[in-house]
Design an enzyme around this catalytic site. Structure first.
Site, mmCIF file in Angstrom:
data_model
loop_
_atom_site.group_PDB
_atom_site.id
_atom_site.type_symbol
_atom_site.label_atom_id
_atom_site.label_comp_id
_atom_site.label_asym_id
_atom_site.label_seq_id
_atom_site.Cartn_x
_atom_site.Cartn_y
_atom_site.Cartn_z
ATOM 1 C CG LEU A 86 47.388 69.275 35.911
ATOM 2 C CD1 LEU A 86 46.472 68.071 35.550
ATOM 3 C CD2 LEU A 86 46.602 70.495 35.959
ATOM 4 C CG ASP A 87 51.893 64.837 34.618
ATOM 5 O OD1 ASP A 87 52.181 64.512 35.636
ATOM 6 O OD2 ASP A 87 51.403 63.905 33.762
#
Length: 168
Positions: free
Chosen positions: A35-36
């Site tokens: 997840l960025d």
């Protein structure tokens, strides 16, 4: 609940805070998927290699659900394109469930359920369709929901959730 600015990795060569820093356990844990840093929400972590592979390998196509605030108000044609899939980096994205949650003065909240997870895919598709992402929160991975956790909080999975993962 991975907050904004946290890196989804075990360690970072630049010394940034990672998801591993959020869970003060001695066990060897790895993040399941990514997840960025500019996204937030559910990140599962495990010490079970088989489970990590089952939830991350593209061939299993497990659903991931997001609540996404985009600029503007996407019309039905835009939503329909997103649902069918678009060309992204010379490959068609898989169909996705995309629905309107609510509109606000500064954008629109969408519910997006996908079965693939290319790098920054939601952000790339939203930009391509003319509605850049303002906020992105992952709320579900397979049968596991974020629930009432707040940014930076973590919890063990309960017995029911563990059984649901074993059934995958």
């Amino acid at each position: 609940y991975k907050p904004l600015g946290i890196i989804t990795t075990l360690d970072d060569e630049l010394g940034r805070k990672t998801v591993r820093d959020l869970v003060p356990l001695e066990a060897h844990l790895v993040p399941i998927g990514r997840l960025d840093a500019d996204s937030e929400g559910l990140v599962l972590m495990s010490n079970n290699g088989d489970l990590v592979n089952r939830l991350t390998h593209p061939r299993f196509e497990h659903e991931k659900e997001y609540q996404v605030l985009v600029h503007g108000r996407p019309d039905e044609a835009v939503l329909s394109s997103w649902r069918r899939g678009v060309m992204l980096e010379e490959r068609q994205t898989l169909p996705a469930h995309v629905s309107l949650m609510r509109t606000e003065s500064d954008g629109t909240w969408l519910r997006i359920v996908m079965r693939e997870g290319r790098k920054r895919q939601i952000r790339s598709v939203a930009m391509l369709l003319g509605h850049p992402v303002r906020q992105l929160v992952r709320v579900r991975v397979g049968p596991i929901r974020l629930g009432s956790l707040r940014p930076g909080e973590w919890r063990y999975l309960d017995k029911r959730e563990m059984q649901a993962l074993k059934r995958l």
